[in-house]
Motif scaffolding. Sequence first.
Motif, PDB file in Angstrom:
ATOM      1  N   ILE A   1       0.813  -1.213   0.000  1.00 66.35           N
ATOM      2  CA  ILE A   1       0.000   0.000   0.000  1.00 66.35           C
ATOM      3  C   ILE A   1       0.847   1.263   0.000  1.00 66.35           C
ATOM      4  O   ILE A   1       0.372   2.326  -0.402  1.00 66.35           O
ATOM      5  N   ALA A   2       2.112   1.151   0.438  1.00 75.95           N
ATOM      6  CA  ALA A   2       2.971   2.332   0.461  1.00 75.95           C
ATOM      7  C   ALA A   2       3.146   2.917  -0.942  1.00 75.95           C
ATOM      8  O   ALA A   2       3.337   4.126  -1.100  1.00 75.95           O
ATOM      9  N   GLU A   3       3.052   2.081  -1.962  1.00 79.48           N
ATOM     10  CA  GLU A   3       3.186   2.553  -3.333  1.00 79.48           C
ATOM     11  C   GLU A   3       2.018   3.439  -3.749  1.00 79.48           C
ATOM     12  O   GLU A   3       2.106   4.168  -4.736  1.00 79.48           O
ATOM     13  N   HIS A   4       0.930   3.369  -3.019  1.00 75.77           N
ATOM     14  CA  HIS A   4      -0.281   4.115  -3.373  1.00 75.77           C
ATOM     15  C   HIS A   4      -0.504   5.334  -2.477  1.00 75.77           C
ATOM     16  O   HIS A   4      -1.528   6.004  -2.596  1.00 75.77           O
TER      17      HIS A   4
ATOM     18  N   ILE B   1      -2.938  10.791   9.640  1.00 74.09           N
ATOM     19  CA  ILE B   1      -3.767  10.317   8.531  1.00 74.09           C
ATOM     20  C   ILE B   1      -2.869   9.960   7.351  1.00 74.09           C
ATOM     21  O   ILE B   1      -2.000  10.744   6.960  1.00 74.09           O
ATOM     22  N   ARG B   2      -3.087   8.770   6.802  1.00 72.07           N
ATOM     23  CA  ARG B   2      -2.431   8.365   5.565  1.00 72.07           C
ATOM     24  C   ARG B   2      -3.516   8.187   4.504  1.00 72.07           C
ATOM     25  O   ARG B   2      -4.503   7.480   4.734  1.00 72.07           O
ATOM     26  N   ARG B   3      -3.319   8.815   3.352  1.00 69.81           N
ATOM     27  CA  ARG B   3      -4.307   8.753   2.276  1.00 69.81           C
ATOM     28  C   ARG B   3      -3.697   8.016   1.084  1.00 69.81           C
ATOM     29  O   ARG B   3      -2.577   8.308   0.666  1.00 69.81           O
ATOM     30  N   TYR B   4      -4.485   7.083   0.548  1.00 68.40           N
ATOM     31  CA  TYR B   4      -4.035   6.251  -0.557  1.00 68.40           C
ATOM     32  C   TYR B   4      -4.979   6.423  -1.746  1.00 68.40           C
ATOM     33  O   TYR B   4      -6.162   6.720  -1.572  1.00 68.40           O
ATOM     34  N   SER B   5      -4.435   6.192  -2.932  1.00 73.40           N
ATOM     35  CA  SER B   5      -5.254   6.228  -4.141  1.00 73.40           C
ATOM     36  C   SER B   5      -4.951   5.003  -4.991  1.00 73.40           C
ATOM     37  O   SER B   5      -3.781   4.667  -5.212  1.00 73.40           O
ATOM     38  N   PHE B   6      -6.020   4.330  -5.450  1.00 75.39           N
ATOM     39  CA  PHE B   6      -5.896   3.120  -6.258  1.00 75.39           C
ATOM     40  C   PHE B   6      -6.624   3.362  -7.575  1.00 75.39           C
ATOM     41  O   PHE B   6      -7.835   3.587  -7.593  1.00 75.39           O
ATOM     42  N   SER B   7      -5.875   3.330  -8.677  1.00 78.15           N
ATOM     43  CA  SER B   7      -6.445   3.727  -9.964  1.00 78.15           C
ATOM     44  C   SER B   7      -6.562   2.585 -10.970  1.00 78.15           C
ATOM     45  O   SER B   7      -7.128   2.790 -12.046  1.00 78.15           O
ATOM     46  N   GLU B   8      -6.038   1.397 -10.626  1.00 79.28           N
ATOM     47  CA  GLU B   8      -6.107   0.268 -11.563  1.00 79.28           C
ATOM     48  C   GLU B   8      -7.568  -0.147 -11.733  1.00 79.28           C
ATOM     49  O   GLU B   8      -8.247  -0.514 -10.773  1.00 79.28           O
TER      50      GLU B   8
ATOM     51  N   GLU C   1     -18.166   9.770 -10.632  1.00 81.71           N
ATOM     52  CA  GLU C   1     -17.451  10.414 -11.743  1.00 81.71           C
ATOM     53  C   GLU C   1     -15.954  10.147 -11.719  1.00 81.71           C
ATOM     54  O   GLU C   1     -15.231  10.551 -12.630  1.00 81.71           O
ATOM     55  N   ALA C   2     -15.464   9.465 -10.690  1.00 79.24           N
ATOM     56  CA  ALA C   2     -14.021   9.241 -10.541  1.00 79.24           C
ATOM     57  C   ALA C   2     -13.620   7.864 -11.069  1.00 79.24           C
ATOM     58  O   ALA C   2     -14.422   6.933 -11.082  1.00 79.24           O
ATOM     59  N   ASP C   3     -12.350   7.751 -11.465  1.00 79.10           N
ATOM     60  CA  ASP C   3     -11.816   6.469 -11.917  1.00 79.10           C
ATOM     61  C   ASP C   3     -11.102   5.725 -10.798  1.00 79.10           C
ATOM     62  O   ASP C   3     -10.915   4.516 -10.871  1.00 79.10           O
ATOM     63  N   SER C   4     -10.689   6.443  -9.765  1.00 81.33           N
ATOM     64  CA  SER C   4      -9.872   5.835  -8.713  1.00 81.33           C
ATOM     65  C   SER C   4     -10.653   5.701  -7.408  1.00 81.33           C
ATOM     66  O   SER C   4     -11.632   6.415  -7.161  1.00 81.33           O
ATOM     67  N   LEU C   5     -10.174   4.776  -6.589  1.00 80.76           N
ATOM     68  CA  LEU C   5     -10.693   4.571  -5.232  1.00 80.76           C
ATOM     69  C   LEU C   5      -9.696   5.189  -4.261  1.00 80.76           C
ATOM     70  O   LEU C   5      -8.499   4.937  -4.355  1.00 80.76           O
ATOM     71  N   THR C   6     -10.168   6.005  -3.338  1.00 79.83           N
ATOM     72  CA  THR C   6      -9.284   6.579  -2.325  1.00 79.83           C
ATOM     73  C   THR C   6      -9.598   5.964  -0.960  1.00 79.83           C
ATOM     74  O   THR C   6     -10.742   5.614  -0.668  1.00 79.83           O
TER      75      THR C   6
END
Length: 271
Positions: free
Chosen positions: A38-41, A155-162, A218-223
């Motif tokens: 998850i660190a990559e995101h 707080i750590r925020r991640y984004s997953f776009s695949e 409307e978004a492509d990614s999951l945060t």
Amino acid sequence: AASAAQTKLRATEGAQLRLKTYVRRKSTKSNKENTMDIAEHLISISLGVRFRANFIIDDELGAIVDHLLYQKGSFFTPERFPKVRNKLNEKALINDQTNDYLLINNSNIILNYGVANRLDDPISIEYLIGAFEEGVIEGVLGEYKISQMNRLGYIRRYSFSEAAFVRNFIGDRISIVDPEADSLNLTYSKRLPLTEALARKSVNDYSNVILNFNKPPEADSLTLSVDYQRYFDPFVEYVDQLRFEEFISDAHKYNENRIPPLLAVESKNES
């Protein structure tokens, strides 16, 4: 207006239990993808400390800001934070280009900093956390003898776009509710008692974690936002009692060990 397909899930205790049961049950299947770095995101972090309203900070706001901006070796330089926003009993060092800021008022100090694709300022998370500890925990709270501190936050925020992962993540969680749903907004929290609080009389410290999974229509990614908090009851009087490094270590362990299983999805063959 939100799409009719959008499904907002407000997780109650029962919903949390069902989610945990679901994760445990699914984790035994051989086609489960349950490993993720998850660190990559990671896209941004926030660090904060809350304390009883303290009028020393009101009186010294200008001096505190000057100290942070111009002290030799400070992380909070005018290059990183070129503007100062002034409000009643509050100042903020801000960067409009990156949305980074350091907010200071008489009961909170909060740093928000983006870490994704920072070619302009490629610093490590460890350096950033160390700068907050040195500049804020020790440099402001310690130097100005701020007391009655009651909460730390990270707080750590991640984004997953695949695309396949996002589609499968949503499908796994809410397909029984609406197979055509393409969005998700799920928030829940969990209280984590501390061993020391259980062992010591009159100490009721605890950690609390708030998780938010969000994928607008409307978004492509999951945060994903993981808000790891530590509450002190009774309040602590001195900065060393915050045990800041221990708090950061516990937050990292939670993210590394508890979050990847929550992100596990079924492997599906895409047509």
